[in-house]
Scaffold this motif. Structure first.
Motif, PDB file in Angstrom:
ATOM      1  N   MET A   1       0.827  -1.195   0.000  1.00  0.00           N
ATOM      2  CA  MET A   1       0.000   0.000   0.000  1.00  0.00           C
ATOM      3  C   MET A   1       0.867   1.251   0.000  1.00  0.00           C
ATOM      4  SD  MET A   1      -2.940  -0.822   2.823  1.00  0.00           S
ATOM      5  CE  MET A   1      -1.726  -1.248   4.081  1.00  0.00           C
ATOM      6  N   LYS A   2       0.286   2.294  -0.569  1.00  0.00           N
ATOM      7  CA  LYS A   2       0.918   3.609  -0.530  1.00  0.00           C
ATOM      8  C   LYS A   2      -0.031   4.530   0.242  1.00  0.00           C
ATOM      9  CE  LYS A   2       3.619   3.123  -4.777  1.00  0.00           C
ATOM     10  NZ  LYS A   2       3.297   1.699  -5.038  1.00  0.00           N
ATOM     11  N   LEU A   3       0.332   4.778   1.494  1.00  0.00           N
ATOM     12  CA  LEU A   3      -0.476   5.596   2.380  1.00  0.00           C
ATOM     13  C   LEU A   3       0.036   7.025   2.361  1.00  0.00           C
ATOM     14  CD1 LEU A   3      -0.719   3.098   5.361  1.00  0.00           C
ATOM     15  CD2 LEU A   3      -2.386   3.452   3.528  1.00  0.00           C
ATOM     16  N   LEU A   4      -0.854   7.976   2.571  1.00  0.00           N
ATOM     17  CA  LEU A   4      -0.461   9.376   2.443  1.00  0.00           C
ATOM     18  C   LEU A   4      -1.355  10.247   3.301  1.00  0.00           C
ATOM     19  CD1 LEU A   4      -2.734  10.900   0.333  1.00  0.00           C
ATOM     20  CD2 LEU A   4      -1.790   9.067  -1.092  1.00  0.00           C
ATOM     21  N   ARG A   5      -0.984  11.508   3.373  1.00  0.00           N
ATOM     22  CA  ARG A   5      -1.772  12.516   4.063  1.00  0.00           C
ATOM     23  C   ARG A   5      -1.870  13.712   3.121  1.00  0.00           C
ATOM     24  NH1 ARG A   5       0.821  14.574   8.038  1.00  0.00           N
ATOM     25  NH2 ARG A   5      -0.908  14.972   9.499  1.00  0.00           N
ATOM     26  N   TYR A   6      -3.076  14.252   2.972  1.00  0.00           N
ATOM     27  CA  TYR A   6      -3.260  15.316   1.984  1.00  0.00           C
ATOM     28  C   TYR A   6      -4.087  16.448   2.593  1.00  0.00           C
ATOM     29  CZ  TYR A   6      -8.077  13.758   1.339  1.00  0.00           C
ATOM     30  OH  TYR A   6      -9.391  13.443   1.558  1.00  0.00           O
ATOM     31  N   GLY A   7      -3.927  17.630   2.029  1.00  0.00           N
ATOM     32  CA  GLY A   7      -4.699  18.779   2.471  1.00  0.00           C
ATOM     33  C   GLY A   7      -3.802  19.882   2.997  1.00  0.00           C
ATOM     34  N   PRO A   8      -4.386  20.996   3.401  1.00  0.00           N
ATOM     35  CA  PRO A   8      -3.599  22.131   3.898  1.00  0.00           C
ATOM     36  C   PRO A   8      -2.769  21.750   5.122  1.00  0.00           C
ATOM     37  CG  PRO A   8      -5.883  22.774   3.470  1.00  0.00           C
ATOM     38  CD  PRO A   8      -5.828  21.287   3.363  1.00  0.00           C
ATOM     39  N   ALA A   9      -1.664  22.428   5.317  1.00  0.00           N
ATOM     40  CA  ALA A   9      -0.789  22.161   6.459  1.00  0.00           C
ATOM     41  C   ALA A   9      -1.564  22.300   7.758  1.00  0.00           C
ATOM     42  CB  ALA A   9       0.395  23.117   6.438  1.00  0.00           C
ATOM     43  N   GLY A  10      -1.461  21.287   8.589  1.00  0.00           N
ATOM     44  CA  GLY A  10      -2.174  21.277   9.851  1.00  0.00           C
ATOM     45  C   GLY A  10      -3.582  20.740   9.773  1.00  0.00           C
ATOM     46  N   GLN A  11      -4.071  20.482   8.560  1.00  0.00           N
ATOM     47  CA  GLN A  11      -5.426  19.966   8.379  1.00  0.00           C
ATOM     48  C   GLN A  11      -5.426  18.720   7.481  1.00  0.00           C
ATOM     49  OE1 GLN A  11      -8.272  23.120   7.259  1.00  0.00           O
ATOM     50  NE2 GLN A  11      -6.700  24.609   7.805  1.00  0.00           N
TER      51      GLN A  11
ATOM     52  N   ARG B   1      -2.496  19.336  -1.921  1.00  0.00           N
ATOM     53  CA  ARG B   1      -1.158  19.289  -1.343  1.00  0.00           C
ATOM     54  C   ARG B   1      -0.960  17.966  -0.615  1.00  0.00           C
ATOM     55  NH1 ARG B   1       0.138  19.830   3.961  1.00  0.00           N
ATOM     56  NH2 ARG B   1       2.333  20.280   4.430  1.00  0.00           N
ATOM     57  N   TYR B   2       0.234  17.392  -0.763  1.00  0.00           N
ATOM     58  CA  TYR B   2       0.630  16.247   0.046  1.00  0.00           C
ATOM     59  C   TYR B   2       1.277  16.763   1.333  1.00  0.00           C
ATOM     60  CZ  TYR B   2       0.136  12.771  -3.729  1.00  0.00           C
ATOM     61  OH  TYR B   2      -0.350  11.937  -4.691  1.00  0.00           O
ATOM     62  N   GLY B   3       0.828  16.246   2.467  1.00  0.00           N
ATOM     63  CA  GLY B   3       1.530  16.489   3.718  1.00  0.00           C
ATOM     64  C   GLY B   3       2.580  15.419   3.919  1.00  0.00           C
ATOM     65  N   ALA B   4       3.350  15.536   4.998  1.00  0.00           N
ATOM     66  CA  ALA B   4       4.244  14.442   5.370  1.00  0.00           C
ATOM     67  C   ALA B   4       3.416  13.171   5.486  1.00  0.00           C
ATOM     68  CB  ALA B   4       4.947  14.754   6.676  1.00  0.00           C
ATOM     69  N   CYS B   5       3.971  12.040   5.051  1.00  0.00           N
ATOM     70  CA  CYS B   5       3.163  10.827   4.905  1.00  0.00           C
ATOM     71  C   CYS B   5       2.880  10.114   6.224  1.00  0.00           C
ATOM     72  CB  CYS B   5       3.835   9.872   3.921  1.00  0.00           C
ATOM     73  SG  CYS B   5       5.493   9.363   4.398  1.00  0.00           S
ATOM     74  N   VAL B   6       3.468  10.564   7.314  1.00  0.00           N
ATOM     75  CA  VAL B   6       3.210   9.967   8.621  1.00  0.00           C
ATOM     76  C   VAL B   6       3.055  11.095   9.632  1.00  0.00           C
ATOM     77  CG1 VAL B   6       5.662   9.692   9.174  1.00  0.00           C
ATOM     78  CG2 VAL B   6       3.987   8.233  10.297  1.00  0.00           C
ATOM     79  N   ALA B   7       2.174  10.887  10.606  1.00  0.00           N
ATOM     80  CA  ALA B   7       1.955  11.881  11.661  1.00  0.00           C
ATOM     81  C   ALA B   7       2.400  11.296  12.995  1.00  0.00           C
ATOM     82  CB  ALA B   7       0.484  12.277  11.722  1.00  0.00           C
TER      83      ALA B   7
END
Length: 280
Positions: free
Chosen positions: A1-11, A62-68
């Motif tokens: 899998m390719k997991l990701l985080r997307y959206g404005p910074a902080g959201q 926008r792509y965020g960092a892929c892990v939080a």
């Protein structure tokens, strides 16, 4: 899998890439790509979901960092023998460990800011290892069981802060935006051998780094085991494993980033990053 985080910074919202490379939203199943989601059990639950059943994310967010939830951003210095040689250093008898502030973490395509008073901001493409399960005193044989997956890292560095201002390397590695991470977290089942990945970086369209993780001095298994002898590793922690030759510091004459420069970098199977350099 390719997991990701997307959206404005902080959201940012959690997502996954489907078979056609489109973003699908995972918000109905997980709150973020973090914590227990990174465990074998958490990843298995996500793998059981048909991406086609998830909402399609329209446009080009926008792509965020892929892990939080990263508690530790651990870096390994001089881990490619040819990079050590270009910087005039010798290969260390044990891994060099330093920390990068987690506040440096940004999305893979966010701008890189040159810090105030910087004269020597540099680039480093690196393989990032994301921890998925608590690791303490683990063996090399079991080390990869504690890895959730892998990601592209640009270990941006300010060389004067790092080597000419005395003390540890951390202050040359930790400025805001010095840790672009992603675009995706590629789960370990999709990476057959982390020691056989091509990695590269271009500045203003010119290829300056072109290497392979096969030339690492200390491989991923060893590093996870080694680090776990000195500190617990927790889900979301990142290990940035060093860079091949071709950094600005090693050029003749040395060449450093300036506002307006563009950087493109990637690792085989793990995606690409694109950054524009701005003055901070």
């Amino acid at each position: 899998m390719k997991l990701l985080r997307y959206g404005p910074a902080g959201q940012e919202r959690p997502g996954i890439l489907d078979s056609e490379g489109r973003i699908r939203d995972l918000s109905a199943h997980v709150t973020d790509i973090a914590g227990t989601v990174l465990s074998d059990e958490g990843l298995a639950r996500l793998a059981a979901i048909d991406p086609a059943s998830l909402p399609l994310v329209e446009g080009t967010p926008r792509y965020g960092a892929c892990v939080a939830g990263t508690g530790k951003f651990i870096c390994i210095g001089l881990n490619y023998s040819d990079h050590a040689a270009e910087t005039g250093a010798t290969v260390p008898p044990e891994p060099i460990i330093f920390m990068k502030a987690t506040s440096a973490i940004v999305g893979p395509n966010d701008n890189i800011e040159i810090p105030r008073n910087s004269l020597k901001t540099d680039w480093e493409v690196e393989l990032g290892v994301v921890i998925g399960k608590h690791a303490k005193y683990v063996s090399e044989a079991d080390a990869l069981d504690h890895v959730a997956g892998y990601a592209v890292i640009n270990d941006v560095s300010e060389r004067a802060f790092q080597t000419e201002r005395h003390g540890q390397w951390t202050k040359g590695k930790s400025a805001d935006t010095f840790g672009p991470t992603g675009p995706w977290l590629v789960t370990r089942d999709e990476v057959a051998d982390p020691q056989n990945l091509k990695l590269w970086l271009e500045v203003n369209g010119k290829r300056v780094q072109d290497g392979t993780t096969a030339t690492m001095v200390y491989g991923v298994r060893y590093l996870v085991s080694y680090l776990s002898q000195f500190m617990s590793l927790h889900p979301g922690d990142i290990i940035s494993t060093g860079t091949p030759p071709g950094v600005g510091m090693g050029m003749k004459p040395p060449t450093y980033l300036k506002a307006g420069d563009t950087i493109r970098l990637g690792i085989e199977g793990l995606g690409e990053q694109n950054q524009t350099v701005v003055q901070g």
